[in-house]
Design an enzyme around this catalytic site. Structure first.
Site, PDB file in Angstrom:
ATOM      1  N   LYS A 182      81.246 138.339  23.753  1.00 53.28           N
ATOM      2  CA  LYS A 182      81.056 139.608  24.472  1.00 53.28           C
ATOM      3  C   LYS A 182      81.612 139.427  25.880  1.00 53.28           C
ATOM      4  CE  LYS A 182      76.852 141.538  26.557  1.00 53.28           C
ATOM      5  NZ  LYS A 182      75.477 142.011  26.285  1.00 53.28           N
ATOM      6  N   LEU A 183      82.505 140.325  26.258  1.00 50.76           N
ATOM      7  CA  LEU A 183      83.082 140.268  27.602  1.00 50.76           C
ATOM      8  C   LEU A 183      82.425 141.325  28.470  1.00 50.76           C
ATOM      9  CD1 LEU A 183      86.923 140.052  26.784  1.00 50.76           C
ATOM     10  CD2 LEU A 183      85.287 138.163  27.082  1.00 50.76           C
ATOM     11  N   LYS A 184      81.980 140.921  29.633  1.00 49.71           N
ATOM     12  CA  LYS A 184      81.488 141.889  30.612  1.00 49.71           C
ATOM     13  C   LYS A 184      82.701 142.600  31.208  1.00 49.71           C
ATOM     14  CE  LYS A 184      77.038 141.142  30.698  1.00 49.71           C
ATOM     15  NZ  LYS A 184      76.080 142.207  30.431  1.00 49.71           N
ATOM     16  N   SER A 203      77.704 135.828  25.803  1.00 51.16           N
ATOM     17  CA  SER A 203      78.090 136.867  26.748  1.00 51.16           C
ATOM     18  C   SER A 203      78.842 136.190  27.896  1.00 51.16           C
ATOM     19  CB  SER A 203      76.836 137.569  27.248  1.00 51.16           C
ATOM     20  OG  SER A 203      77.150 138.482  28.265  1.00 51.16           O
ATOM     21  N   ASP A 258      80.850 144.875  27.305  1.00 44.52           N
ATOM     22  CA  ASP A 258      79.612 145.419  27.884  1.00 44.52           C
ATOM     23  C   ASP A 258      79.892 145.859  29.313  1.00 44.52           C
ATOM     24  OD1 ASP A 258      77.064 146.030  28.714  1.00 44.52           O
ATOM     25  OD2 ASP A 258      76.277 143.980  28.558  1.00 44.52           O
ATOM     26  N   GLU A 261      79.420 148.473  24.813  1.00 34.66           N
ATOM     27  CA  GLU A 261      77.999 148.570  25.133  1.00 34.66           C
ATOM     28  C   GLU A 261      77.793 149.271  26.474  1.00 34.66           C
ATOM     29  OE1 GLU A 261      76.268 144.680  25.185  1.00 34.66           O
ATOM     30  OE2 GLU A 261      74.299 145.387  25.785  1.00 34.66           O
ATOM     31  N   LYS A 306      66.289 144.667  22.968  1.00 28.49           N
ATOM     32  CA  LYS A 306      65.679 143.704  23.890  1.00 28.49           C
ATOM     33  C   LYS A 306      64.197 144.058  23.946  1.00 28.49           C
ATOM     34  CE  LYS A 306      69.576 142.987  27.056  1.00 28.49           C
ATOM     35  NZ  LYS A 306      70.177 143.510  28.305  1.00 28.49           N
ATOM     36  N   ASP A 341      72.234 149.894  25.390  1.00 25.72           N
ATOM     37  CA  ASP A 341      71.308 148.848  25.834  1.00 25.72           C
ATOM     38  C   ASP A 341      70.330 149.475  26.826  1.00 25.72           C
ATOM     39  OD1 ASP A 341      70.047 146.631  26.948  1.00 25.72           O
ATOM     40  OD2 ASP A 341      71.817 145.834  27.935  1.00 25.72           O
ATOM     41  N   ASN A 387      77.600 147.648  31.255  1.00 30.27           N
ATOM     42  CA  ASN A 387      76.386 147.807  32.082  1.00 30.27           C
ATOM     43  C   ASN A 387      76.444 149.060  32.950  1.00 30.27           C
ATOM     44  OD1 ASN A 387      76.351 144.375  32.036  1.00 30.27           O
ATOM     45  ND2 ASN A 387      74.458 145.471  31.571  1.00 30.27           N
ATOM     46  N   GLY A 419      70.085 139.605  25.267  1.00 27.74           N
ATOM     47  CA  GLY A 419      69.506 138.488  26.007  1.00 27.74           C
ATOM     48  C   GLY A 419      69.460 138.814  27.483  1.00 27.74           C
TER      49      GLY A 419
HETATM   50  O1  NPG Z   1      72.944 135.576  26.942  1.00 24.54           O
HETATM   51  O2  NPG Z   1      71.015 136.021  27.836  1.00 24.54           O
HETATM   52  C1  NPG Z   1      72.236 136.177  27.748  1.00 24.54           C
HETATM   53  C2  NPG Z   1      72.900 137.126  28.686  1.00 24.54           C
HETATM   54  C3  NPG Z   1      73.373 138.324  27.950  1.00 24.54           C
HETATM   55  O3  NPG Z   1      74.882 139.707  29.077  1.00 24.54           O
HETATM   56  C4  NPG Z   1      73.747 139.400  28.892  1.00 24.54           C
HETATM   57  N1  NPG Z   1      72.729 139.974  29.520  1.00 24.54           N
HETATM   58  O4  NPG Z   1      73.403 143.238  30.517  1.00 24.54           O
HETATM   59  O5  NPG Z   1      72.639 142.428  28.700  1.00 24.54           O
HETATM   60  C5  NPG Z   1      72.964 142.301  29.870  1.00 24.54           C
HETATM   61  C6  NPG Z   1      72.877 140.951  30.538  1.00 24.54           C
HETATM   62  C7  NPG Z   1      71.752 140.775  31.508  1.00 24.54           C
HETATM   63  C8  NPG Z   1      71.489 139.530  32.023  1.00 24.54           C
HETATM   64  C9  NPG Z   1      70.958 141.802  31.899  1.00 24.54           C
HETATM   65  C10 NPG Z   1      70.462 139.331  32.927  1.00 24.54           C
HETATM   66  C11 NPG Z   1      69.934 141.596  32.799  1.00 24.54           C
HETATM   67  C12 NPG Z   1      69.675 140.358  33.319  1.00 24.54           C
END
Ligand code: NPG
Length: 368
Positions: free
Chosen positions: A161-163, A135, A189, A214, A263, A239, A191, A291
């Site tokens: 995966k690109l935020k 990510s 993603d 996502e 998750k 998610d 969020n 993750g």
């Molecule tokens: O590789 O653990 C990893 C990070 C993956 O992007 C990732 N996690 O929105 O899924 C998410 C994000 C996240 C990270 C969410 C930390 C909450 C806390």
């Protein structure tokens, strides 16, 4: 097996680089670990709640409070423990899934260690290694992003995966496709950073052949996701919205998503994650393991979960060095784009004592 007590331990781990998402920037991980001491064995769990309630309503201090005041006493009072007992004992507490998941995992780990049985086998895993995705956070510039992606692809990561967020979406995705080609498995993603009014703009992503988008919309907006999904060619994956196996089944039935990010912390534990897996697999819904910047403790359990047969897409299960210069456990290493499922009993890993001591910021013993 009886619980004798639980240690809540806070550890601070600096990230190798800041991780920026649409909800904030993480520089350090402030992790709450749970160690369950039983008359059979000891077990570990990691709470994925972050220091601040930006990704979800849970946060580490709140998780510690609910564990201390309600969850640990409930599990201690449950008497003889089997894997399902902690979930049943904690069911009277509404929400607090990440806190519940951590305690359930610690007890399950102890139970499995006492039986010399690996978590992966207990959950129904069918593989001994899992494909690793990575990510990639929001960066200051497209050039910086391309360097980061080049580095990860060079290391062998099998999916990127690109935020994204408003103002950082079509351009970075176009740049990554142009530089690295159409063969790279690529997804985005958000969020929860968009609204249904952005549907026309987000349809601009359709030309990039993404695996999925996502969580484009708010956590509680299943109807909005269903509407958006009808207007995008890119499959919608959820998610934040998926808080249980039932919600996952409902979301798919409503047309709110075609793919689910799993998750365990978000759904209240690895046993609920397995129920979600079974329900989605039965319905042919592709899954992947998300993750939350876990240390080796949480990562070990995630890798075990990701080895179940319904996990048909690479997950956010990256190697330890993607996050931390020094992991709490012996590091997870990328081999041929995969992470190995720990073969030992329980989660199969333990913190290295000296590293754990060095990174601990507080510890509290709660007797049963
Ligand atoms: O590789 O653990 C990893 C990070 C993956 O992007 C990732 N996690 O929105 O899924 C998410 C994000 C996240 C990270 C969410 C930390 C909450 C806390």
């Amino acid at each position: 097996m009886k619980l004798e007590g639980v240690e809540l331990r806070r550890v601070a781990l600096p990230l190798v680089s800041p991780f920026r998402t649409s909800f904030g920037v993480e520089q350090d991980r402030d992790v709450l670990l749970v160690r369950a001491v039983t008359d059979g064995a000891e077990g570990w769990g990691e709470c994925v709640a972050a220091a601040e309630p930006r990704y979800s309503s849970e946060y580490a201090d709140g998780a510690a409070d609910v564990l201390r005041r309600f969850l640990v006493p409930a599990v201690a009072g449950a008497g003889d423990l089997d894997p399902e007992a902690p979930g049943a004992a904690m069911a009277f507490v509404k929400g607090h899934r990440m806190a519940k998941a951590a305690l359930e995992l610690a007890v399950l780990d102890a139970w499995l260690r006492a039986r010399d049985e690996p978590l992966a086998g207990h959950l129904g895993a069918t593989r001994d290694r899992v494909p690793a995705g990575v990510s990639v956070g929001i960066m200051g510039s497209v050039a910086e992003l391309l360097d980061a992606v080049a580095g990860y692809l060079g290391q062998g990561y099998l999916r990127i995966k690109l935020k994204i967020e408003p103002g950082w979406d079509l351009e970075p995705v176009a740049a990554v496709r142009e530089r690295f080609g159409d063969e790279v498995l690529l997804q985005v993603d958000a969020n929860a950073a968009y609204t249904v009014a952005d549907a026309g703009h987000l349809a601009g992503l359709d030309r990039f052949g993404l695996l999925l988008i996502e969580q484009p919309l708010a956590e509680d907006d299943l109807a909005g996701h269903a509407e958006l999904a009808g207007r995008l060619a890119t499959p919608v994956c959820l998610d934040e919205s998926i808080t249980s196996a039932k919600v996952a089944v409902d979301a798919v039935a409503l047309g709110a998503c075609r793919i689910v990010n799993v998750k365990a912390g978000r759904v209240g534990g690895y046993l609920e994650a397995r129920r979600l897996h079974d329900a989605c697999r039965e319905r042919g819904v592709p899954l992947w393991c998300g993750g939350m910047l876990e240390t080796g403790i949480g990562r070990a359990a995630n890798v075990a979960l990701a080895a179940l047969p319904g996990f048909t897409l690479p997950g956010d299960t990256s190697a330890s060095d993607r996050y931390y210069r020094q992991d709490l456990t012996p590091p997870f290493v990328l081999r041929d784009g995969h992470l190995e499922v720990p073969p030992g009993p329980g989660i199969g890993v333990e913190p290295v004592p000296e590293i754990l001591e060095e990174l601990t910021t507080s510890a509290e013993w709660i007797p049963a």
